[in-house]
Write a protein that holds these residues in place. Structure first.
Motif, PDB file in Angstrom:
ATOM      1  N   CYS A   1       1.385  -1.384  48.694  1.00 13.39           N
ATOM      2  CA  CYS A   1       0.544  -2.206  47.820  1.00 13.39           C
ATOM      3  C   CYS A   1      -0.638  -1.411  47.291  1.00 13.39           C
ATOM      4  O   CYS A   1      -0.926  -1.411  46.092  1.00 13.39           O
ATOM      5  N   MET A   2      -1.319  -0.715  48.177  1.00 10.03           N
ATOM      6  CA  MET A   2      -2.494   0.060  47.781  1.00 10.03           C
ATOM      7  C   MET A   2      -2.118   1.222  46.851  1.00 10.03           C
ATOM      8  O   MET A   2      -2.827   1.514  45.900  1.00 10.03           O
ATOM      9  N   ARG A   3      -0.977   1.853  47.111  1.00 12.68           N
ATOM     10  CA  ARG A   3      -0.532   2.948  46.236  1.00 12.68           C
ATOM     11  C   ARG A   3      -0.183   2.414  44.855  1.00 12.68           C
ATOM     12  O   ARG A   3      -0.507   3.030  43.848  1.00 12.68           O
ATOM     13  N   SER A   4       0.462   1.239  44.794  1.00 12.72           N
ATOM     14  CA  SER A   4       0.804   0.680  43.482  1.00 12.72           C
ATOM     15  C   SER A   4      -0.447   0.222  42.745  1.00 12.72           C
ATOM     16  O   SER A   4      -0.456   0.147  41.519  1.00 12.72           O
ATOM     17  N   ALA A   5      -1.514  -0.022  43.483  1.00 10.97           N
ATOM     18  CA  ALA A   5      -2.798  -0.362  42.855  1.00 10.97           C
ATOM     19  C   ALA A   5      -3.539   0.897  42.402  1.00 10.97           C
ATOM     20  O   ALA A   5      -4.592   0.819  41.787  1.00 10.97           O
ATOM     21  N   GLY A   6      -2.976   2.061  42.737  1.00 17.59           N
ATOM     22  CA  GLY A   6      -3.587   3.307  42.311  1.00 17.59           C
ATOM     23  C   GLY A   6      -4.507   3.950  43.325  1.00 17.59           C
ATOM     24  O   GLY A   6      -5.199   4.918  43.020  1.00 17.59           O
ATOM     25  N   MET A   7      -4.527   3.425  44.527  1.00 17.59           N
ATOM     26  CA  MET A   7      -5.402   3.983  45.549  1.00 17.59           C
ATOM     27  C   MET A   7      -4.902   5.361  45.964  1.00 17.59           C
ATOM     28  O   MET A   7      -3.747   5.510  46.355  1.00 17.59           O
ATOM     29  N   PRO A   8      -5.760   6.384  45.866  1.00 17.56           N
ATOM     30  CA  PRO A   8      -5.336   7.729  46.244  1.00 17.56           C
ATOM     31  C   PRO A   8      -5.096   7.856  47.747  1.00 17.56           C
ATOM     32  O   PRO A   8      -5.662   7.112  48.553  1.00 17.56           O
ATOM     33  N   ILE A   9      -4.264   8.820  48.099  1.00 18.29           N
ATOM     34  CA  ILE A   9      -3.933   9.075  49.512  1.00 18.29           C
ATOM     35  C   ILE A   9      -5.190   9.321  50.332  1.00 18.29           C
ATOM     36  O   ILE A   9      -5.319   8.804  51.446  1.00 18.29           O
ATOM     37  N   ASP A  10      -6.150  10.090  49.791  1.00 22.95           N
ATOM     38  CA  ASP A  10      -7.351  10.393  50.582  1.00 22.95           C
ATOM     39  C   ASP A  10      -8.164   9.138  50.876  1.00 22.95           C
ATOM     40  O   ASP A  10      -8.705   8.991  51.967  1.00 22.95           O
ATOM     41  N   ALA A  11      -8.224   8.214  49.932  1.00 23.97           N
ATOM     42  CA  ALA A  11      -8.930   6.950  50.169  1.00 23.97           C
ATOM     43  C   ALA A  11      -8.187   6.112  51.204  1.00 23.97           C
ATOM     44  O   ALA A  11      -8.803   5.475  52.069  1.00 23.97           O
ATOM     45  N   LEU A  12      -6.862   6.116  51.116  1.00 21.18           N
ATOM     46  CA  LEU A  12      -6.062   5.397  52.107  1.00 21.18           C
ATOM     47  C   LEU A  12      -6.258   5.995  53.497  1.00 21.18           C
ATOM     48  O   LEU A  12      -6.396   5.264  54.479  1.00 21.18           O
TER      49      LEU A  12
ATOM     50  N   LEU B   1     -12.351  -0.972  49.688  1.00 20.66           N
ATOM     51  CA  LEU B   1     -11.457  -1.859  48.942  1.00 20.66           C
ATOM     52  C   LEU B   1     -12.123  -2.389  47.673  1.00 20.66           C
ATOM     53  O   LEU B   1     -11.467  -2.524  46.634  1.00 20.66           O
ATOM     54  N   ILE B   2     -13.416  -2.663  47.732  1.00 24.50           N
ATOM     55  CA  ILE B   2     -14.143  -3.123  46.540  1.00 24.50           C
ATOM     56  C   ILE B   2     -14.122  -2.041  45.465  1.00 24.50           C
ATOM     57  O   ILE B   2     -13.899  -2.329  44.283  1.00 24.50           O
ATOM     58  N   GLU B   3     -14.337  -0.798  45.872  1.00 24.07           N
ATOM     59  CA  GLU B   3     -14.289   0.317  44.913  1.00 24.07           C
ATOM     60  C   GLU B   3     -12.902   0.432  44.292  1.00 24.07           C
ATOM     61  O   GLU B   3     -12.775   0.636  43.081  1.00 24.07           O
ATOM     62  N   GLN B   4     -11.886   0.307  45.111  1.00 22.83           N
ATOM     63  CA  GLN B   4     -10.522   0.413  44.594  1.00 22.83           C
ATOM     64  C   GLN B   4     -10.198  -0.746  43.659  1.00 22.83           C
ATOM     65  O   GLN B   4      -9.514  -0.565  42.658  1.00 22.83           O
ATOM     66  N   ARG B   5     -10.709  -1.929  43.973  1.00 24.27           N
ATOM     67  CA  ARG B   5     -10.491  -3.077  43.081  1.00 24.27           C
ATOM     68  C   ARG B   5     -11.154  -2.829  41.742  1.00 24.27           C
ATOM     69  O   ARG B   5     -10.567  -3.092  40.687  1.00 24.27           O
ATOM     70  N   ALA B   6     -12.369  -2.283  41.745  1.00 24.36           N
ATOM     71  CA  ALA B   6     -13.074  -1.975  40.495  1.00 24.36           C
ATOM     72  C   ALA B   6     -12.279  -0.959  39.674  1.00 24.36           C
ATOM     73  O   ALA B   6     -12.159  -1.104  38.441  1.00 24.36           O
ATOM     74  N   ASN B   7     -11.727   0.046  40.340  1.00 29.25           N
ATOM     75  CA  ASN B   7     -10.900   1.036  39.636  1.00 29.25           C
ATOM     76  C   ASN B   7      -9.670   0.387  39.022  1.00 29.25           C
ATOM     77  O   ASN B   7      -9.285   0.703  37.898  1.00 29.25           O
ATOM     78  N   LEU B   8      -9.057  -0.521  39.764  1.00 26.94           N
ATOM     79  CA  LEU B   8      -7.864  -1.206  39.271  1.00 26.94           C
ATOM     80  C   LEU B   8      -8.200  -2.104  38.084  1.00 26.94           C
ATOM     81  O   LEU B   8      -7.463  -2.137  37.096  1.00 26.94           O
ATOM     82  N   ILE B   9      -9.315  -2.805  38.152  1.00 31.87           N
ATOM     83  CA  ILE B   9      -9.732  -3.662  37.037  1.00 31.87           C
ATOM     84  C   ILE B   9      -9.948  -2.819  35.777  1.00 31.87           C
ATOM     85  O   ILE B   9      -9.526  -3.197  34.679  1.00 31.87           O
ATOM     86  N   LYS B  10     -10.573  -1.675  35.950  1.00 30.57           N
ATOM     87  CA  LYS B  10     -10.790  -0.770  34.809  1.00 30.57           C
ATOM     88  C   LYS B  10      -9.451  -0.305  34.241  1.00 30.57           C
ATOM     89  O   LYS B  10      -9.256  -0.304  33.017  1.00 30.57           O
ATOM     90  N   ARG B  11      -8.551   0.083  35.131  1.00 28.19           N
ATOM     91  CA  ARG B  11      -7.233   0.542  34.681  1.00 28.19           C
ATOM     92  C   ARG B  11      -6.469  -0.566  33.970  1.00 28.19           C
ATOM     93  O   ARG B  11      -5.799  -0.334  32.956  1.00 28.19           O
ATOM     94  N   MET B  12      -6.581  -1.790  34.483  1.00 27.81           N
ATOM     95  CA  MET B  12      -5.915  -2.927  33.843  1.00 27.81           C
ATOM     96  C   MET B  12      -6.477  -3.179  32.447  1.00 27.81           C
ATOM     97  O   MET B  12      -5.723  -3.484  31.517  1.00 27.81           O
ATOM     98  N   ALA B  13      -7.782  -3.036  32.286  1.00 24.24           N
ATOM     99  CA  ALA B  13      -8.402  -3.210  30.968  1.00 24.24           C
ATOM    100  C   ALA B  13      -7.891  -2.149  30.002  1.00 24.24           C
ATOM    101  O   ALA B  13      -7.599  -2.447  28.832  1.00 24.24           O
ATOM    102  N   GLU B  14      -7.780  -0.921  30.491  1.00 24.01           N
ATOM    103  CA  GLU B  14      -7.255   0.160  29.645  1.00 24.01           C
ATOM    104  C   GLU B  14      -5.809  -0.115  29.253  1.00 24.01           C
ATOM    105  O   GLU B  14      -5.418   0.093  28.095  1.00 24.01           O
ATOM    106  N   LEU B  15      -5.021  -0.590  30.205  1.00 19.77           N
ATOM    107  CA  LEU B  15      -3.634  -0.918  29.908  1.00 19.77           C
ATOM    108  C   LEU B  15      -3.534  -2.073  28.927  1.00 19.77           C
ATOM    109  O   LEU B  15      -2.673  -2.080  28.039  1.00 19.77           O
TER     110      LEU B  15
END
Length: 119
Positions: A52-63, A84-98
């Motif tokens: 789940c975290m990898r599909s959300a774009g979470m890098p291995i080092d963060a995991l 997790l909050i940081e990763q959610r913010a990154n995902l929201i940004k990526r979703m906006a770009e998509l």
């Protein structure tokens, strides 16, 4: 559940599962009497979480950082939450770009469907 079944269920290669275990993303998987990995519910939960975290774009080092914090106990819950909050913010940004990309594609398709020949 043996690694072949886990690989099939989660559509992850066996090599990836072994890699995740080797680098500590999955705690050591229990083994049967023959030394073969025998994934239990806890192990499967980690696989599901990592996938789940990898599909959300979470890098291995963060995991890896998250897992280390988790293993240190409850006193790290705030640090894990922040990660997790940081990763959610990154995902929201990526979703906006998509979404912007999708909107642009939709506009271009509409342009071609209207039989216009100029760009």
């Amino acid at each position: 559940m043996q690694i072949k079944e886990v690989s099939k269920q989660f559509q992850i290669t066996q090599a990836t599962l072994r890699y995740y275990e080797r680098i500590g993303l999955i705690p050591p998987v229990p083994r049967n009497a023959n030394g073969i990995r025998d994934y239990d519910e806890e192990s499967l939960g980690w696989v599901k979480f990592i996938q789940c975290m990898r599909s959300a774009g979470m890098p291995i080092d963060a995991l890896s950082e998250y897992v280390v914090l988790y293993q240190q106990g409850d006193h790290t819950s705030e640090a894990r939450k922040q990660l997790l909050i940081e990763q959610r913010a990154n995902l929201i940004k990526r979703m906006a770009e998509l979404q912007q990309t999708l909107d642009r594609l939709t506009q271009k398709i509409a342009f071609y469907e209207s039989d216009n020949e100029t760009d």
